[in-house]
Structure formats: structure tokens, C-alpha cells
Design an enzyme around this catalytic site. Structure first.
Site, PDB file in Angstrom:
ATOM      1  N   CYS B 114      48.741  34.812  32.872  1.00 11.84           N
ATOM      2  CA  CYS B 114      49.963  35.282  32.855  1.00 11.84           C
ATOM      3  C   CYS B 114      50.733  35.197  31.385  1.00 11.84           C
ATOM      4  O   CYS B 114      51.669  35.741  31.149  1.00 11.84           O
ATOM      5  CB  CYS B 114      50.953  34.666  34.010  1.00 11.84           C
ATOM      6  SG  CYS B 114      50.040  35.037  35.333  1.00 11.84           S
ATOM      7  N   HIS B 264      57.242  37.217  32.326  1.00 10.57           N
ATOM      8  CA  HIS B 264      56.208  37.871  33.320  1.00 10.57           C
ATOM      9  C   HIS B 264      56.860  37.861  34.718  1.00 10.57           C
ATOM     10  O   HIS B 264      57.617  37.076  35.185  1.00 10.57           O
ATOM     11  CB  HIS B 264      55.108  36.639  33.255  1.00 10.57           C
ATOM     12  CG  HIS B 264      54.377  36.534  34.465  1.00 10.57           C
ATOM     13  ND1 HIS B 264      53.443  37.623  34.677  1.00 10.57           N
ATOM     14  CD2 HIS B 264      53.952  35.556  35.369  1.00 10.57           C
ATOM     15  CE1 HIS B 264      52.768  37.328  35.575  1.00 10.57           C
ATOM     16  NE2 HIS B 264      52.974  36.163  36.340  1.00 10.57           N
ATOM     17  N   ASN B 294      52.408  41.766  40.862  1.00  8.71           N
ATOM     18  CA  ASN B 294      52.118  40.926  39.712  1.00  8.71           C
ATOM     19  C   ASN B 294      50.718  41.172  39.180  1.00  8.71           C
ATOM     20  O   ASN B 294      49.612  40.998  39.772  1.00  8.71           O
ATOM     21  CB  ASN B 294      52.140  39.453  40.390  1.00  8.71           C
ATOM     22  CG  ASN B 294      51.817  38.552  39.221  1.00  8.71           C
ATOM     23  OD1 ASN B 294      50.971  38.590  38.272  1.00  8.71           O
ATOM     24  ND2 ASN B 294      52.092  37.294  39.325  1.00  8.71           N
TER      25      ASN B 294
END
Lengths: 77, 337
Positions: B114, B264, B294
Site C-alpha cells: 500500500c 491510500h 482496496n
């Protein structure tokens, strides 16, 4: 923060009717007590009291009273 | 020569997995409950024969097809992935050949999750501003779905597959359009987001393939992705506000002078909590994961591209980016759009 405010927020997290929590309930008796509820509780305490609780210490909590004590212990630190 | 983000495109797998589908598999979680907990309604999942590099090549080809970049101009390829085609060779070498990039082009993979896009920007800036390269193609590509056990709702509801292609070029300007950066690493958190088996430390075998059910009812083996959500959450709550404060100090920029914050896109609850903790107004904060999920290292470039397309991100804006997660690894930087 008053205990009643803490309980009221727990009721929101656990999707319970207002006034349900008295303080001596076993956490496992709540259908929605899981890792997501734990995260929500950590976020609530962080946001309102600026206190960082570790998931490990909260995972040891068996009752609502244990959660309250974990928060109180941090305030007194 | 100052480095600048010149263009971004992204690619998603065709197949979508909706909350309706997941709710059928996990009847105790309703469609709305999944959305309320994650902020995600659907996520794109790669086909069984579709790899992260396939998605990365699709994103790059979009960039070239739209005339945003010319293949012959690319002199360095950076590929951020934790889903390489093979243990070796380097997937970036395979991508160079597939895309038809010049053989004079440098190419390397780097393994981050990430935080990867922000680290990729730092590497690209270094290459461009030292004169080592003129046009860096930064690809981020991930297919976490292939690491996820079908019985693990805790991660299956969150992660989606995707890739993004970002062109970083020298623009002749003297000002700093990318940077400064702050970084963070804490390997003590490695165990909290991990695929335990399959690397050199622990090979996959019949023992690691054994599935078990955890106390939340999620099923996984050691061959699968494991995430300790509450530990990741508390790490993030501590690390990200500190990184942002450090970036304000390093850059001399105040919170008020930042035009847009692109974090993020981990999940909506985490983003809302971070936004409040960092005292960021809602109108300056990007959340764009409802139909994507995500996507690990691609969330930030996807969010930038969507924000630009929707008019929220405009030329000249000062944008704060931060990536955080697996490692633990985190970084934050300023970008002038």
C-alpha cells in the site's frame, strides 16, 4: 468521559437499543462483538479521549467492565 | 530538471464481485452491512489466468493508446508488485518485452504494497532529477485475490485487483513538483499482514495448505493472505498522523495550503477516522473506492486519475499523498499537479 457516554457509544457499535448496556455484560453475549467492533471502539476512544488502546489488551477483555477499566487505566497512566 | 507526474491511466479486471454475491456466501453479513463496514459495494477480481502484470500492461497500453506517452521515450520501467509472474526473472523485464519498450530501457521490480506508489514516485523523481532517466513508467499491479481464501470474509470484502500506469517525466521546471518525502518502516508489524508460506522462509507443502477457522469464523491456510485488521488499524492511526506532521514540517507547507489529500484507499472507516484525526476538511479529502475496493499499490494513482476526471483535482493544486500498510511500510509526499 462518563461511563454512560462510553456505554452509549458501545451500543451504537454493537447495534443495540439505547440503554441496553449496564456494565457487567459478557462481551461474547453480543452478536456483533468481533474484530470490527474492536476497531470501532479503538477509533472512538482515540477520537474522543486521544488515548491509544492496543488490540492485544482489549482482546483480553471479557466484559464491558473490562473495557471500561482498560480505558480508565490509560487515563490514569 | 524537475520531475512531474505527466499522466496516469489504470486497468481493472472485467469480473466484478458485488456485496450481493458476498452476502449470499456469508449470510450473517447483509449487503448494507458490508458496505457500512468497508465503504465498498463491489470490487474487480482477476480471472484465473489473468496476472497483475497483464493488468499493468493493459494500463500502460491505455497510456500509449491515448497519446499520453510514447513507448520509444520510456527509458526506465519501475514495477511495484507483490504478485510477480515468477520468482525469477524480474517481471519488469517481461513487461518491457510485452510492451515493446526500448531495450535501452532500465527495468526493475520492487516489492511493496500500500505504500508502493509513493515509494515509486520517490524512485522516479531520483532517476529523473539526477539525469539518469527522462521518462519513467511507474507501474503498480496487484492481484491479492489470488492470495485470499474464499472463506476469509475479513479480507475478501476489502481487496480488489487492479493496476495503474503513471508517467513521470522531466518538465524543465526548476521548482519541486514531486516531494519532499517522509518515509517509515517497522518490520515488527510484518506478521500482521502476510502470506506466511510460499517464499524461501517457509515453502508451501501439505501442512501449510491445511485450512483452519479463526475465532471470527474466517477460514484460511498458511498459503493464504492473513490480515490482523485491528493491529493494522492501530498502527495506521499512529503512523499516518505522525508522517503528515513530519511532512508539514519538512516541506514548510501548512495543512491549510494543501488543496487535496489523497490517502491510500484502505477502507472507508479507516479513512474517515484518519481524516478526523488529522483534522482534514471533508471537501479536501478523496474517497473513491466504492466500486473498486482496496487495490493496494494502485489506490492512490486510481484516486488521482478519478479526482482529475471528476474535476476535483486541477492543475497547479498542491496534493498530499500518503501510502501505508504491509511491512509495515509507509510514506507521504507532496505533489504539485
Amino acid at each position: 468521559m462518563k461511563k454512560s457516554e462510553l456505554y452509549a457509544n458501545l451500543e451504537v457499535i454493537l447495534e443495540l437499543e439505547p440503554g441496553t448496556i449496564r456494565g457487567d455484560e459478557e462481551l461474547e453475549s453480543f452478536a456483533d462483538w468481533n474484530s470490527l467492533a474492536l476497531i470501532s471502539f479503538i477509533a472512538f476512544v482515540d477520537g474522543t479521549l486521544n488515548i491509544s488502546l492496543s488490540p492485544q489488551e482489549l482482546q483480553r477483555a471479557k466484559t464491558v467492565g473490562d473495557l471500561t477499566n482498560a480505558v480508565r487505566a490509560k487515563i490514569e497512566d | 530538471m524537475g520531475a512531474k507526474i505527466a499522466a496516469i491511466e489504470y486497468a481493472l479486471p472485467i469480473r466484478e464481485v458485488t456485496n450481493e454475491e458476498l452476502s449470499l456466501e456469508y449470510p450473517e453479513w447483509t449487503v448494507e452491512k458490508i458496505f457500512n463496514k468497508t465503504g465498498i459495494r463491489s470490487r474487480h477480481i482477476a480471472g484465473s489466468d489473468e496476472t497483475a502484470s497483464d493488468l499493468a500492461c493493459s494500463a500502460a497500453e491505455k497510456l500509449f493508446a491515448l497519446g499520453r506517452a510514447r513507448k520509444s521515450d520510456i527509458d526506465f520501467l519501475l514495477y511495484c508488485t507483490q504478485s510477480p509472474d515468477y520468482p525469477l526473472p524480474t517481471t519488469a523485464c517481461l513487461i518491457q518485452e510485452r510492451l515493446g519498450l526500448p531495450t535501452t530501457c532500465g527495468a526493475l521490480d520492487f516489492n511493496l504494497g500500500c505504500s508502493g506508489f509513493v515509494y515509486g514516485l520517490a524512485l522516479a523523481k531520483g532517476l529523473v532529477e539526477t539525469g539518469s532517466a527522462d521518462n519513467v513508467l511507474l507501474l503498480t499491479g496487484e492481484t491479492y485475490s489470488k492470495y485470499i481464501n474464499a472463506g476469509d470474509r475479513s479480507v475478501r470484502t476489502i481487496f480488489g485487483d487492479a493496476a495503474a500506469a503513471t508517467l513521470i517525466s522531466g518538465d524543465g521546471a526548476t521548482g519541486e513538483a514531486i516531494g519532499p518525502f517522509v518515509y517509515g518502516t517497522d518490520g515488527a508489524g510484518a506478521k500482521n499482514l502476510i502470506v506466511p508460506a510460499g517464499g524461501s522462509r517457509q515453502a508451501r507443502d501439505s501442512r501449510t495448505a491445511q485450512e483452519h477457522r479463526d475465532e471470527s469464523g474466517c477460514i484460511r491456510s498458511e498459503n493464504d493472505l492473513y490480515m490482523n485488521g485491528s493491529e493494522i488499524f492501530t498502527f495506521t492511526l499512529k503512523a499516518v498522523p505522525m508522517a503528515i506532521s513530519a511532512l508539514y514540517e519538512k516541506s514548510g507547507i501548512t495543512a491549510e495550503s494543501v488543496d487535496l489529500f489523497v490517502f491510500h484507499q484502505a477502507n472507508k472507516f479507516m479513512l474517515d477516522t484518519l481524516r478526523k484525526k488529522c483534522q482534514i476538511p471533508e471537501e479536501k479529502f478523496v474517497i473513491t473506492m466504492e466500486n473498486i475496493g482496496n487495490t493496494v499499490s494502485s489506490t492512490i494513482p486510481i484516486a488521482l486519475k478519478d479526482a482529475e476526471d471528476s474535476g476535483k483535482l486541477k492543475k497547479g493544486m498542491h496534493v498530499l499523498l500518503t501510502g501505508f500498510g504491509v511491512g509495515y511500510s509507509w510514506a507521504a509526499c507532496m505533489v504539485e499537479w
